[in-house]
Motif scaffolding. Structure first.
Motif, PDB file in Angstrom:
ATOM      1  N   ILE A 108     -31.269  -7.254  11.081  1.00 28.99           N
ATOM      2  CA  ILE A 108     -29.834  -7.203  11.354  1.00 28.99           C
ATOM      3  C   ILE A 108     -29.132  -8.158  10.396  1.00 28.99           C
TER       4      ILE A 108
ATOM      5  N   ASN B 214     -33.058   2.097  16.919  1.00 28.92           N
ATOM      6  CA  ASN B 214     -32.180   2.884  17.797  1.00 28.92           C
ATOM      7  C   ASN B 214     -32.924   4.082  18.377  1.00 28.92           C
TER       8      ASN B 214
ATOM      9  N   VAL C  33     -36.434  -5.906  14.257  1.00 26.73           N
ATOM     10  CA  VAL C  33     -35.422  -5.160  13.517  1.00 26.73           C
ATOM     11  C   VAL C  33     -34.631  -6.093  12.606  1.00 26.73           C
TER      12      VAL C  33
ATOM     13  N   ASP D 159     -25.086  -3.164  10.889  1.00 28.64           N
ATOM     14  CA  ASP D 159     -26.421  -2.930  11.441  1.00 28.64           C
ATOM     15  C   ASP D 159     -26.391  -2.911  12.966  1.00 28.64           C
ATOM     16  N   MET D 160     -25.626  -3.811  13.563  1.00 29.21           N
ATOM     17  CA  MET D 160     -25.557  -3.864  15.024  1.00 29.21           C
ATOM     18  C   MET D 160     -24.916  -2.598  15.580  1.00 29.21           C
TER      19      MET D 160
ATOM     20  N   LEU E 199     -27.595  -0.041  15.475  1.00 28.07           N
ATOM     21  CA  LEU E 199     -28.635  -0.320  16.458  1.00 28.07           C
ATOM     22  C   LEU E 199     -28.282   0.253  17.825  1.00 28.07           C
TER      23      LEU E 199
ATOM     24  N   ALA F 222     -32.200  -0.818  11.771  1.00 33.61           N
ATOM     25  CA  ALA F 222     -31.453  -0.539  12.999  1.00 33.61           C
ATOM     26  C   ALA F 222     -31.572   0.934  13.394  1.00 33.61           C
TER      27      ALA F 222
END
Length: 553
Positions: free
Chosen positions: A136, A92, A134, A141-142, A145, A88
């Protein structure tokens, strides 16, 4: 038109007599899908066309000419570059890079373990973590991200299907963490399980519980996340599997009708969920065929929604769609040629009236794209939007004898498929019978035979080849350490979270799955407790079971 058709017919016959004296190239004149193309199109080819019935004005029924009255004169299409790789944190950085370069919407690619509902430390995930998208595993993780990316300002599309409900809940919870209420979120979750059974094959559960999850999302979103597109009914992957343009059109819309019927069967009012249905089409290399496909799709959808399903809200009649240029048209040989292919495919999507667009990078046939390749792909869209003038006029090809005749032909051929699908018992029955799969396989075989015999030329592959070509473009490589780091973070999360709370939410989810309640609130509770995707999906696997495809030979 008085005697004009008679005069045109006589003139055309005379023209063809003279033309017969000139020899054509030794070439099969047909679309990339194998549809025969005549040498010349005239008003005779569209003499039954009724402007008000078949075309109308942009933003008006049947929407052949576009879903909005001002189209790109009011707002350009959303420029989304499909992106995601490694962890993530790395993704990002790529999102922020793309936004800095002028991208106007995000589109998330997930890795295979996430797509299949496995955590990064599951044995089946070994060697696949972060490879094609990616990784997740959890809300943590989200959050990473979308760190520093305000979810009330950015529209996000997420290409995930079988575990769509879980990933969507993670996104909603991430918005909550940012202080963004669900009703402010905008974007799309692909959530199209039928095309997985037909083409892409990344399913988890059998069709019946999968359709329940989808209608639960419809119902929850209509009350709590009203600006969200709850499904992206995808022809893209059907085309990538080898279908023709007509098959892509027909099978995609047939899936759309099946979702509408499922929503109605679940007790929902069609106008409560249909306005948030969206579509996702392929932009292949045959320029005019693709434009005709989009125009026919809008007209078919509008008519069916109004006349068959009784939708009264005009928004329910709109077929809004995202487009991605054709990955299957890219070549590993002479990869710079892919820049040109992508540009023409993007132009077809724009002239066809797309609402958002992803342009493939020249190196995607080799690996995940580099930053340089992504920038060229994004610049392709920006040049189309700001330099070429194609966004100045709404549906500029309307009235073209060829485009209108081809649009009519697309609709006619799609209707034949709808009749066949209905005769066989509907979409789910056709999936069980492997009807779609066989039709696509046969089309792919015919296309490959045409390439092998050079009846169709693929530049740099079967003609205009450079025998001594050496690959000299940079390739993005994923460090194997990425997987180890992701697994370590996941295991640390499991140690530090409130595991009693996790077990409680997972058991509540199990009971909801065993009953008839909407499962979305229960998945949200699991996500907020930092239960992992794999843990949530495992509960659902145990209740719903797993799908096994019937083999066909």
């Amino acid at each position: 038109m008085n005697d004009q058709p008679k005069g045109i017919k006589e003139g055309l016959e005379k023209w063809r007599e003279n033309r017969c004296q000139m020899k054509d190239r030794d070439f099969r004149f047909e679309t990339v899908s194998g549809m025969e193309v005549k040498d010349l199109y005239t008003p005779l080819d569209i003499e039954d066309l009724d402007y008000e019935r078949d075309l109308g004005f942009p933003g008006e029924y049947p929407f052949t000419r576009g879903v909005y009255r001002n189209m790109y004169r009011g707002r350009l299409w959303t420029m989304r570059q499909f992106a995601g790789f490694a962890t993530a944190k790395e993704s990002n950085k790529r999102y922020k890079y793309l936004l800095e370069k002028g991208q106007t919407g995000l589109s998330v690619a997930f890795d295979m373990p996430t797509i299949m509902g496995y955590d990064s430390d599951h044995p089946r995930s070994l060697g696949e973590v972060g490879r094609v998208g990616v990784a997740i595993d959890s809300l943590q993780d989200m959050e990473t991200l979308f760190d520093g990316i305000p979810l009330d300002k950015v529209s996000t599309s997420m290409t995930i299907n079988a575990p769509a409900a879980v990933i969507w809940c993670m996104y909603i919870a991430t918005g909550e963490k940012q202080g963004v209420r669900p009703e402010k979120l905008t974007g799309t979750i692909q959530n199209d399980i039928l095309k997985e059974y037909i083409a892409q094959k990344s399913w988890i559960f059998p069709p019946e519980p999968s359709m329940r999850l989808i209608t639960d999302i419809f119902a929850y979103a209509s009350r709590h996340v009203p600006k969200w597109n709850t499904i992206s009914i995808s022809g893209y992957h059907i085309r990538e599997a080898g279908s023709t343009a007509v098959q892509e059109l027909a099978f995609t819309l047939a899936n759309g009708f099946a979702y509408v019927e499922a929503g109605i069967k679940a007790g929902l009012n069609v106008d409560d969920f249909a306005p948030r249905l969206s579509f996702f089409f392929n932009a292949h290399i045959d320029f005019f065929e693709e434009i005709a496909k989009y125009r026919a799709a809008r007209r078919i959808w509008a008519r069916r929604m109004k006349e068959k399903y009784g939708a009264k809200d005009p928004r329910s009649w709109l077929l809004r769609f995202h487009t991605q240029t054709a990955g299957c048209s890219l070549t590993a040989q002479q990869p710079e040629n892919n820049i040109v292919r992508t540009a023409y495919e993007a132009l077809a999507a724009v002239l066809g009236g797309t609402q958002s667009l992803h342009t493939n990078s020249m190196d995607e046939v080799l690996a995940l794209p580099t930053e340089k390749a992504v920038q060229i792909a994004l610049r392709t869209q920006q040049i189309l939007a700001y330099e070429t003038g194609v966004a100045n006029v709404i549906d500029p090809l309307a009235g073209s004898y060829y485009v209108e005749a081809l649009t009519n032909k697309m609709e006619e051929e799609a209707e034949k498929y709808f009749e066949e699908i209905e005769k066989r018992g509907g979409v789910l029955a056709c999936i069980e019978q492997n009807f779609f799969q066989q039709e696509i396989a046969d089309a792919a075989y015919r296309y490959q035979r045409a390439l092998d015999s050079k009846q169709r030329i693929l530049v740099g592959v079967n003609e205009f080849v450079n025998p001594d070509e050496k690959l000299e473009i940079e390739i993005l490589k994923i460090d194997p350490k990425i997987e180890q780091e992701q697994v370590a973070r996941l295991q640390k999360l499991r140690r530090e979270r409130d595991n009693i709370r996790v077990r409680e939410t997972l058991e509540a989810l199990r009971r909801a799955c065993e009953g008839t309640e909407n499962v979305i609130p229960y998945i949200l509770d699991c996500v907020r407790a930092y239960a992992t995707e794999g843990e949530i999906i495992q509960v659902m696997r145990e209740v719903f079971g797993e799908y096994k495809e019937k083999p066909t030979f």
